[in-house]
Design an enzyme around this catalytic site. Structure first.
Site, PDB file in Angstrom:
ATOM      1  N   GLU A   1     -22.328  22.704 -80.360  1.00 52.95           N
ATOM      2  CA  GLU A   1     -23.646  23.161 -79.896  1.00 52.95           C
ATOM      3  C   GLU A   1     -24.678  22.486 -80.779  1.00 52.95           C
ATOM      4  O   GLU A   1     -24.685  22.710 -81.995  1.00 52.95           O
ATOM      5  CB  GLU A   1     -23.805  24.683 -80.031  1.00 52.95           C
ATOM      6  CG  GLU A   1     -23.130  25.465 -78.943  1.00 52.95           C
ATOM      7  CD  GLU A   1     -23.412  26.971 -79.028  1.00 52.95           C
ATOM      8  OE1 GLU A   1     -24.546  27.362 -79.376  1.00 52.95           O
ATOM      9  OE2 GLU A   1     -22.471  27.730 -78.748  1.00 52.95           O
TER      10      GLU A   1
ATOM     11  N   ASN B   1     -16.256  32.038 -80.648  1.00 51.89           N
ATOM     12  CA  ASN B   1     -17.520  31.327 -80.860  1.00 51.89           C
ATOM     13  C   ASN B   1     -18.334  32.053 -81.925  1.00 51.89           C
ATOM     14  O   ASN B   1     -18.486  33.284 -81.860  1.00 51.89           O
ATOM     15  CB  ASN B   1     -18.318  31.327 -79.540  1.00 51.89           C
ATOM     16  CG  ASN B   1     -19.726  30.771 -79.708  1.00 51.89           C
ATOM     17  OD1 ASN B   1     -19.910  29.580 -79.848  1.00 51.89           O
ATOM     18  ND2 ASN B   1     -20.729  31.657 -79.710  1.00 51.89           N
ATOM     19  N   GLU B   2     -18.829  31.339 -82.891  1.00 52.07           N
ATOM     20  CA  GLU B   2     -19.687  31.900 -83.951  1.00 52.07           C
ATOM     21  C   GLU B   2     -19.157  33.268 -84.398  1.00 52.07           C
ATOM     22  O   GLU B   2     -19.828  34.295 -84.254  1.00 52.07           O
ATOM     23  CB  GLU B   2     -21.153  31.980 -83.483  1.00 52.07           C
ATOM     24  CG  GLU B   2     -21.719  30.591 -83.208  1.00 52.07           C
ATOM     25  CD  GLU B   2     -23.230  30.543 -82.973  1.00 52.07           C
ATOM     26  OE1 GLU B   2     -23.872  31.599 -82.883  1.00 52.07           O
ATOM     27  OE2 GLU B   2     -23.772  29.418 -82.885  1.00 52.07           O
TER      28      GLU B   2
ATOM     29  N   TYR C   1     -29.212  24.026 -84.581  1.00 55.92           N
ATOM     30  CA  TYR C   1     -30.393  23.882 -83.714  1.00 55.92           C
ATOM     31  C   TYR C   1     -31.588  23.474 -84.565  1.00 55.92           C
ATOM     32  O   TYR C   1     -31.663  23.791 -85.754  1.00 55.92           O
ATOM     33  CB  TYR C   1     -30.672  25.210 -82.995  1.00 55.92           C
ATOM     34  CG  TYR C   1     -29.635  25.508 -81.935  1.00 55.92           C
ATOM     35  CD1 TYR C   1     -29.765  24.993 -80.657  1.00 55.92           C
ATOM     36  CD2 TYR C   1     -28.516  26.294 -82.219  1.00 55.92           C
ATOM     37  CE1 TYR C   1     -28.810  25.245 -79.672  1.00 55.92           C
ATOM     38  CE2 TYR C   1     -27.560  26.545 -81.246  1.00 55.92           C
ATOM     39  CZ  TYR C   1     -27.713  26.017 -79.972  1.00 55.92           C
ATOM     40  OH  TYR C   1     -26.769  26.262 -79.010  1.00 55.92           O
TER      41      TYR C   1
ATOM     42  N   GLU D   1     -23.515  27.566 -70.394  1.00 53.50           N
ATOM     43  CA  GLU D   1     -23.161  28.957 -70.688  1.00 53.50           C
ATOM     44  C   GLU D   1     -23.678  29.881 -69.590  1.00 53.50           C
ATOM     45  O   GLU D   1     -24.699  29.593 -68.949  1.00 53.50           O
ATOM     46  CB  GLU D   1     -23.805  29.340 -72.041  1.00 53.50           C
ATOM     47  CG  GLU D   1     -23.561  30.781 -72.447  1.00 53.50           C
ATOM     48  CD  GLU D   1     -23.956  31.069 -73.893  1.00 53.50           C
ATOM     49  OE1 GLU D   1     -24.681  30.252 -74.491  1.00 53.50           O
ATOM     50  OE2 GLU D   1     -23.530  32.120 -74.412  1.00 53.50           O
TER      51      GLU D   1
HETATM   52  O1  AHR Z   1     -26.934  28.430 -77.039  1.00 50.16           O
HETATM   53  C1  AHR Z   1     -27.360  29.730 -77.211  1.00 50.16           C
HETATM   54  C2  AHR Z   1     -26.529  30.482 -78.231  1.00 50.16           C
HETATM   55  O2  AHR Z   1     -26.727  29.908 -79.485  1.00 50.16           O
HETATM   56  C3  AHR Z   1     -25.037  30.411 -78.041  1.00 50.16           C
HETATM   57  O3  AHR Z   1     -24.581  31.340 -77.109  1.00 50.16           O
HETATM   58  C4  AHR Z   1     -24.541  30.713 -79.411  1.00 50.16           C
HETATM   59  O4  AHR Z   1     -23.277  30.172 -79.650  1.00 50.16           O
HETATM   60  C5  AHR Z   1     -25.598  30.122 -80.314  1.00 50.16           C
HETATM   61  O5  AHR Z   1     -25.947  30.974 -81.347  1.00 50.16           O
END
Ligand code: AHR
Length: 494
Positions: free
Chosen positions: A296, A177-178, A245, A31
């Site tokens: 991700e 995205n999101e 994450y 990114e």
């Molecule tokens: O990877 C960092 C950020 O985390 C990304 O830009 C987003 O899609 C996610 O929330």
């Protein structure tokens, strides 16, 4: 270091097939954020750091070795603030814009042609994410035309004038995205309609593209169910993009208990993927199969939150263990988990590579991708493991050794990956392969660090190293030792 008294017994049953491992789960995500693009990948055509067409060669050559199937870019959150026309044409004419998501100035020197060049250099297919949050339908559609259409049009002439007569043939396209968060804080109902508008015009421009519906991170109760339910009949959804994450601990100064909690976090990852793949299966009945793109995923430690313009963190052997365990989970999902993109490639979050000006280093995560690429497109096969159990939480236990195996499609090779999660005990392993007493190991590698908190730094001697794993053939058994917190891959000729 203590050795367990009873050897860990691993039996592989190569004829018991569990489905194909999609090569796309070995993909990545980069990114325009912090030092992710600028410095990490792009140094410019006049840089003294060795580069080709502005892309640093040390990074590109290292990534090429991983044979990543696909590279998602340019975001992430950045994608919904990116206007692709800013990044084409002579570099001097490109406008400097504010990268509002990540609080930085963007020269736009690294744009569409450079993304493609980077993907070519590393041998990965590009996956572009279109701007839905602050863009327009026509802007996204035109990007597909610029990249993929062969016919003679104003946009394809522009592509040729910018140095690429042939189409780029970008197959994968994210539709935002999101969208529930930095993509415009939409409701699932609103996004579903927006998705259909964008996706329809993108798809009619190139019917061959695969479209990714923006999903959740598994904690938004109804998002995935609603967006799937409202879009699946449109015949426009190929993949549900899903993010998650893990971490909630320091990058290097974690306690032993925090290290062990990574195993229970892997279990929660599996639950999220079970739900996402289950929903996709349910909404595939209309005709078009919908699969999951876990586009991700990775660790996000406390240090990664410290500077929200850079998201930088270190990467110790814990990341190696975490990544290997995650791949073991991915192998269980068959092709329903079609793609997975580790986040992010260079200098950001759980990076594969860290740079410091002209210096760079390879992280434990990099090495796991390197070791595990043998599983790409393989057929997952049954394994049975007898291993001691480990306390990973107040009331949670897990086997100390995790195992996953795959057989090459042509049936000639078998790859067995093993993770010793224990922080204190080495494990003696006895590996047998059912019906193949003559199978012999062609290759065996071990990723190991003397201490779990060891990590690699740019320009310094590696503390986490890939090394040959010593094997002993004993009748029809292969014997070897797995040190604590280590990962091994044993490849056998059948
Ligand atoms: O990877 C960092 C950020 O985390 C990304 O830009 C987003 O899609 C996610 O929330």
């Amino acid at each position: 270091m203590e050795r367990q008294r009873n050897p860990v017994k691993v039996k592989v049953i190569p004829d018991h097939h569990k489905g194909k491992i999609s090569k796309y789960i070995y993909s990545h995500f980069a990114e325009n954020l912090g030092r992710g693009f600028y410095e990490g990948i792009w140094v410019g055509r006049n840089s003294e750091i060795p580069q080709a067409d502005g892309i640093r060669l040390d990074v590109a050559n290292a990534l090429k070795e991983l044979e990543l199937a696909c590279m998602r870019l340019p975001g992430g959150n950045f994608a919904d603030n990116y206007h692709w026309q800013d990044g084409i044409g002579p570099e001097a004419d490109r406008p400097v814009r504010y990268n509002a998501n990540w609080g930085a100035v963007d020269s736009n020197a690294f744009g569409t042609h450079e993304y493609i060049r980077f993907c070519e250099m590393i041998g990965a297919e590009p996956y572009f994410c279109a701007n839905v949050g602050s863009g327009t339908v026509e802007e996204a559609r035109a990007w597909v035309e610029y990249c993929n259409v062969r016919e003679d049009t104003a946009l394809t002439r522009l592509r040729a004038a910018n140095g690429h007569k042939e189409p780029f043939n970008v197959k994968f396209w994210g539709v935002g995205n999101e969208m529930w968060g930095c993509g415009g804080k939409m409701t699932p109902e609103y996004y579903s309609d927006v998705f259909k508008r964008y996706a329809f015009y993108m798809r009619i421009t190139d019917p061959g593209i695969k479209l990714v519906l923006s999903g959740s991170h598994g904690m938004l109760e109804d998002w995935d169910e609603i967006v799937l339910q409202k879009t699946y009949k449109s015949d426009l959804v190929d993949l549900l993009g899903f993010h998650a994450y893990f971490g909630n601990m320091p990058d290097l100064t974690y306690s032993d208990d925090q290290y062990l909690s990574i195993v229970s976090q892997i279990r929660s990852m599996k639950k999220k993927l079970t739900r996402a793949t289950g929903l996709c299966r349910a909404y595939s009945t209309y005709g078009r199969p919908i699969k999951v793109a876990f586009d991700e995923w990775g660790t996000w430690f406390k240090e990664g939150f410290a500077d929200l313009t850079r998201l930088e963190q270190q990467s110790s052997m814990l990341n190696g263990v975490f990544t290997a365990l995650a791949f073991h989970v991915f192998h269980e999902f068959n092709e329903e988990l079609y793609m997975a993109n580790g986040s992010e490639t260079v200098n950001v979050l759980q990076a594969l590579i860290l740079t410091d000006r002209e210096k760079m280093c390879l992280t434990p995560t990099y090495y796991i991708y390197k070791m595990f690429k043998v599983h790409k497109d393989g057929i997952a096969v049954e394994t049975r493991t007898e291993a001691p159990s480990l306390r990973i939480g107040d009331s949670e236990q897990a086997p100390a050794v995790s195992v996953s195996a795959s057989r090459a499609e042509d049936g000639t090779r078998l790859h067995v990956s093993l993770v010793n999660i224990s922080l204190s005990d080495e494990q003696e392993v006895e590996l047998s392969i059912k019906d193949f007493p003559e199978a012999f190991a062609a290759h065996a590698e071990l990723l190991y660090a003397d201490q779990v908190r060891h990590h690699n730094k740019p320009g310094e001697r590696e503390q986490v190293r890939l090394q040959p794993l010593e094997l002993r053939q004993d009748g029809n058994l292969l014997r070897f030792i797995l040190p604590p917190h280590s990962v091994a891959v044993v490849s056998c000729q059948l």
